[in-house]
Design a protein around this motif. Structure first.
Motif, short mmCIF file in Angstrom:
data_model
loop_
_atom_site.label_atom_id
_atom_site.label_comp_id
_atom_site.label_asym_id
_atom_site.label_seq_id
_atom_site.Cartn_x
_atom_site.Cartn_y
_atom_site.Cartn_z
N ASP A 108 31.77 4.24 -19.51
CA ASP A 108 31.02 5.08 -20.51
C ASP A 108 31.05 4.56 -21.96
OD1 ASP A 108 29.95 7.21 -22.04
OD2 ASP A 108 31.01 8.73 -21.03
N TYR A 109 30.14 4.13 -22.63
CA TYR A 109 30.12 3.67 -24.15
C TYR A 109 30.83 4.68 -24.79
CZ TYR A 109 28.67 1.86 -28.46
OH TYR A 109 28.47 1.52 -29.81
N GLU A 110 30.43 5.82 -24.57
CA GLU A 110 31.01 7.00 -25.75
C GLU A 110 32.66 7.05 -25.66
OE1 GLU A 110 30.05 10.94 -24.52
OE2 GLU A 110 30.78 11.70 -26.45
N LYS A 111 33.20 6.45 -24.53
CA LYS A 111 34.49 6.60 -24.40
C LYS A 111 35.38 5.13 -24.77
CE LYS A 111 34.93 9.81 -20.63
NZ LYS A 111 35.58 9.87 -19.35
N GLN A 137 21.08 -1.82 -27.71
CA GLN A 137 21.63 -3.37 -27.71
C GLN A 137 23.19 -3.26 -27.96
OE1 GLN A 137 19.67 -5.95 -26.70
NE2 GLN A 137 21.43 -7.20 -26.58
N LEU A 138 23.61 -2.43 -28.71
CA LEU A 138 24.83 -2.16 -28.96
C LEU A 138 25.55 -1.81 -27.68
CD1 LEU A 138 26.28 -1.98 -31.93
CD2 LEU A 138 26.02 0.31 -31.80
N ILE A 139 25.05 -0.95 -26.71
CA ILE A 139 25.80 -0.60 -25.67
C ILE A 139 26.08 -1.96 -24.66
CG2 ILE A 139 25.39 0.72 -23.61
CD1 ILE A 139 24.03 2.95 -25.14
N LEU A 140 24.82 -2.66 -24.77
CA LEU A 140 24.65 -3.61 -23.71
C LEU A 140 25.62 -4.91 -24.23
CD1 LEU A 140 20.87 -3.97 -22.87
CD2 LEU A 140 22.62 -3.13 -21.50
N ASN A 141 25.73 -5.25 -25.43
CA ASN A 141 26.60 -6.03 -26.17
C ASN A 141 28.08 -5.77 -25.39
OD1 ASN A 141 24.44 -7.41 -27.19
ND2 ASN A 141 24.70 -6.59 -29.11
N LEU A 224 25.46 6.62 -17.99
CA LEU A 224 24.17 6.35 -18.60
C LEU A 224 23.78 7.06 -19.78
CD1 LEU A 224 21.38 4.12 -18.00
CD2 LEU A 224 20.43 6.38 -18.14
N ILE A 225 23.78 8.27 -19.59
CA ILE A 225 23.16 9.19 -20.56
C ILE A 225 24.18 9.98 -21.58
CG2 ILE A 225 23.30 11.50 -19.30
CD1 ILE A 225 20.39 11.95 -19.91
N LYS A 226 25.26 9.91 -21.36
CA LYS A 226 26.15 10.42 -22.28
C LYS A 226 26.29 10.01 -23.68
CE LYS A 226 30.30 12.22 -21.53
NZ LYS A 226 31.31 11.29 -21.55
N PRO A 227 26.22 8.45 -23.83
CA PRO A 227 26.24 7.94 -25.23
C PRO A 227 25.14 8.48 -25.93
CG PRO A 227 26.75 6.24 -23.28
CD PRO A 227 26.46 7.41 -22.68
N TRP A 228 23.73 8.61 -25.10
CA TRP A 228 22.56 9.03 -25.81
C TRP A 228 22.82 10.49 -26.15
CZ3 TRP A 228 19.39 5.42 -27.27
CH2 TRP A 228 19.39 4.02 -26.75
N LEU A 229 23.30 11.15 -25.44
CA LEU A 229 23.55 12.65 -25.83
C LEU A 229 24.55 12.76 -27.07
CD1 LEU A 229 24.13 14.34 -22.12
CD2 LEU A 229 21.87 14.25 -23.72
N ALA A 230 25.39 11.94 -27.03
CA ALA A 230 26.39 11.74 -28.12
C ALA A 230 25.68 11.33 -29.54
CB ALA A 230 27.34 10.83 -27.89
#
Ligand code: ZN
Length: 378
Positions: A108-111, A137-141, A224-230
């Motif tokens: 989870d990118y947010e974490k 792109q940031l998440i994927l990198n 998948l979605i939590k980073p976008w909600l953040a």
């Protein structure tokens, strides 16, 4: 439309055998969104495999002009969990090597400690599409940095390796649908994230659990979605109320250890209707006319009542799946053969609220503190 079928090696076993994943990729004639569907992440939850098989058959019958964007489908997405057995039963919920729930392992990118507030600050002058592209792109990198430790001589544990393989297929998806069922006996329902309630209607299911502020943690849909909600929350703090067209769903289609035809049919119809509502599929009669007025009852997870046995013994249910019950109505009893020189006892148990029966234990033999049933208060 003929799918691209890609086979990916997953894990080499001690026996020398190789497990793998297989992705069915359908590409429309026009570029657009990416939908990713998978099934059987939990080993006992097999109904989604039939859903994916029917969707593959259906998509094959279409012309490429009827699909905008791409749809990726991954049945039996967790071969280790799918193959696990204990006598007749395939539990397959926990990694037998480390005891972790297969649906609580995802990245989870947010974490990661990423400064999402700063990203929002620095990108608020851009339009929605530009923000989405740069953030993705940031998440994927960041995600693909995980491959360094996978390639190193130190290696990684299987759950880290497995999540990397699976999330590599879907982190760039716009719509993610993870097909589960109960391991117990259950009605059909879905998990919906905050802000996506309107889209939930398209699945044409009657009930759902709303995920808002409180999460299970590291589940596939959340990852998948939590980073976008953040990021949406950070923009909100800046007075910018945007919502990304990114959605993640877990569909719970019926009972475990079986592919109930009604649950499968509901799943297929709902997914076709959802993809048509999102204008990915251009197909006759879809979106179905009842979509707009469809009522789905959404409850927070902490509003649900989960009943655990207060004694050991044999269960007998007085209610059926999906049945509406009243507060104080008898819902089950437990037959106990005590070891105190007395006759067998029957204890009765009563609903604590008005509601519907969401699921019932498959195993009617319970130790004290085992799961008995779930009730959704109405
Ligand atoms: Zn599951």
């Amino acid at each position: 439309m003929i799918p691209n079928i890609v086979t990916l090696p997953l894990v080499k076993l001690a026996s020398g055998d190789q497990l793998g994943l297989q992705v069915y990729q359908f590409n429309g004639s026009k570029p657009g969104k990416k939908a990713y569907l998978q099934s059987n992440l939990h080993g006992a939850e097999i109904s989604g495999n039939a859903v994916i098989q029917e969707l593959i058959q259906f998509l094959i019958s279409l012309d490429t002009e009827q699909l905008t964007g791409e749809i990726w489908l991954v049945p039996v997405c967790n071969p280790v969990g799918v193959n696990q057995r204990s006598h007749y039963f395939s539990s397959g919920r926990y990694d037998p090597y480390n005891g972790k729930d297969w649906n609580r392992i995802f990245w989870d990118y947010e974490k990661t400690g990423a400064n999402i507030a700063q990203f929002a600050q620095e990108h608020q002058h851009l339009n929605l599409q530009e923000i989405q592209t740069q953030y993705r792109q940031l998440i994927l990198n960041q995600f693909h940095q995980l491959s360094e430790s996978i390639k190193s001589f130190l290696g990684v544990t299987y759950d880290q390796y497995y999540r990397y393989q699976l999330q590599s297929l879907c982190l760039d998806a716009d719509y993610l649908i993870d097909l589960h069922s109960a391991t117990n006996d259950s009605i059909d329902y879905l998990y919906c994230f905050q802000g996506r309630e309107e889209s939930a209607k398209a699945f044409l299911l009657d009930y759902g659990i709303l995920l808002k502020d409180v999460y299970d943690g590291d589940a596939f849909d959340e990852a998948l979605i939590k980073p976008w909600l953040a990021l949406e929350r950070e923009f909100q703090k800046l007075g910018n109320h945007i919502q990304f067209e990114i959605e993640a769903w877990t569909l719970e289609l019926g009972s475990g250890l079986e592919m109930n035809p009604e649950s499968v049919e509901k799943g297929v119809r709902g997914i076709k209707n959802y993809l048509a509502s999102k204008e990915m599929l251009s197909i006759d009669h879809f979106p179905l006319s009842q979509t707009q007025n469809h009522k789905i009852i959404l409850k927070l997870k902490n509003q649900l009542e989960y009943y655990y046995s207060t004694t050991g013994g044999m269960l007998k249910f007085d209610v059926k799946l999906g049945e509406k019950v009243q507060k104080n109505q008898k819902i089950y009893e437990i037959l106990t053969f005590n070891k105190t020189g007395e006759l067998p006892q029957i204890q009765e148990f009563f609903a604590q609220s008005d509601g519907i029966i969401l699921d019932l234990a498959k195993n009617h033999s319970v130790n004290q503190c085992n799961y008995v049933l779930g009730l959704m208060p109405l």
